[in-house]
Motif scaffolding. Sequence first.
Motif, PDB file in Angstrom:
ATOM      1  N   PRO A  67      -2.669  -0.061   4.503  1.00 48.99           N
ATOM      2  CA  PRO A  67      -1.388   0.433   4.004  1.00 48.99           C
ATOM      3  C   PRO A  67      -0.481   0.958   5.114  1.00 48.99           C
ATOM      4  O   PRO A  67      -0.940   1.528   6.106  1.00 48.99           O
ATOM      5  N   VAL A  68       0.811   0.761   4.937  1.00 51.92           N
ATOM      6  CA  VAL A  68       1.809   1.361   5.823  1.00 51.92           C
ATOM      7  C   VAL A  68       1.979   2.808   5.385  1.00 51.92           C
ATOM      8  O   VAL A  68       2.549   3.101   4.332  1.00 51.92           O
TER       9      VAL A  68
ATOM     10  N   GLY B 217       0.815  -1.205   0.000  1.00 52.27           N
ATOM     11  CA  GLY B 217       0.000   0.000   0.000  1.00 52.27           C
ATOM     12  C   GLY B 217       0.848   1.254   0.000  1.00 52.27           C
ATOM     13  O   GLY B 217       0.532   2.245  -0.668  1.00 52.27           O
ATOM     14  N   MET B 218       1.936   1.215   0.758  1.00 46.85           N
ATOM     15  CA  MET B 218       2.880   2.332   0.736  1.00 46.85           C
ATOM     16  C   MET B 218       3.428   2.522  -0.682  1.00 46.85           C
ATOM     17  O   MET B 218       3.486   3.649  -1.198  1.00 46.85           O
ATOM     18  N   LEU B 219       3.848   1.425  -1.302  1.00 48.90           N
ATOM     19  CA  LEU B 219       4.392   1.505  -2.656  1.00 48.90           C
ATOM     20  C   LEU B 219       3.338   2.003  -3.642  1.00 48.90           C
ATOM     21  O   LEU B 219       3.646   2.776  -4.554  1.00 48.90           O
TER      22      LEU B 219
ATOM     23  N   LEU C  95      -9.107   0.781   2.990  1.00 51.61           N
ATOM     24  CA  LEU C  95      -9.711  -0.292   3.772  1.00 51.61           C
ATOM     25  C   LEU C  95      -8.788  -0.634   4.939  1.00 51.61           C
ATOM     26  O   LEU C  95      -7.573  -0.770   4.744  1.00 51.61           O
ATOM     27  N   HIS C  96      -9.352  -0.787   6.143  1.00 54.21           N
ATOM     28  CA  HIS C  96      -8.504  -1.131   7.285  1.00 54.21           C
ATOM     29  C   HIS C  96      -9.308  -1.899   8.322  1.00 54.21           C
ATOM     30  O   HIS C  96     -10.506  -1.671   8.488  1.00 54.21           O
TER      31      HIS C  96
ATOM     32  N   ASP D 275      -2.236   4.804  13.184  1.00 52.38           N
ATOM     33  CA  ASP D 275      -0.954   5.238  12.622  1.00 52.38           C
ATOM     34  C   ASP D 275      -1.089   5.539  11.135  1.00 52.38           C
ATOM     35  O   ASP D 275      -0.559   6.536  10.633  1.00 52.38           O
ATOM     36  N   THR D 276      -1.800   4.661  10.435  1.00 55.68           N
ATOM     37  CA  THR D 276      -2.008   4.882   9.004  1.00 55.68           C
ATOM     38  C   THR D 276      -2.766   6.176   8.756  1.00 55.68           C
ATOM     39  O   THR D 276      -2.469   6.918   7.812  1.00 55.68           O
TER      40      THR D 276
END
Length: 267
Positions: A132-133, A110-112, A207-208, A219-220
């Motif tokens: 995602p991070v 997700g970061m990428l 989505l989390h 944090d995200t």
Amino acid sequence: MIEPTATTVPGRHGELAVQTWSGRAPGWIALIAHGHGEHSGRYQWVAEQLVAARAVVCAPDHVGHGHSPGERVLIEDAEDFVADLESVREHITKEYPDLPVVVIGHSLGGMLAVRYAQHYQPYMAALVLSAPVLGTWHVLDLLGCDDIPHTPIDPSSLSRDPRVGHEYAEDPLVWHGPFKRTTLLAVDSCLRAINSGPALRVPTLWLHGEDDELVPEADTRTGINQIRGTEFHEHIYPGARHELFLETNAEGVLNDVVTFVGRELNT
């Protein structure tokens, strides 16, 4: 079961192993970026659901992951991984030149995917982020240690479905060793670049899981708030853990993805 087609695509540091799933009369491309230490083969069920929704699903193994070459789970520069995603997009759109592209990134993927969107938004129709991070990530606290300790993932933290944790633990293509300092430094650098980068203009779905211990939702959110654009949607699932696409409510999660994509693509 839909059997994927395996191929290779030239990347920054060698040939990337890529799997593609397709059906009849596809209407869009789903480009999947998997998470740290895993591989594209873990997305078989996800791919089948997306193919049923008229997607061509294309999922590379990042360098050092799965069947792709390279030192295991080593990231020296996340921008190389982002460039690899663009190489895969170019590859799949040569075969399907008229189809819109939706990038789907999970966890570190997700970061990428977000960094990819900051570079390549004109080539995308939409972005989907699964746990995602972004923002801050507690794993980066390990950089304060003289030696990075081995802190293995508790398989039960992945999903409320115990089969998911068991299959993860037994998967020989999954990395079960420690994080590497170089990788953590690259992640830290990428998060800083994202925070100072442009806002997302492409329609985005976040989505989390509310009970995600590996990448906590709070944090995200600090990172999401830095980059969210005007067309932004989110679903926070009560009781859900990290791997939303393999959770006990996975069918509902995928339905939310397909509904979002259908709305954005008018399909």
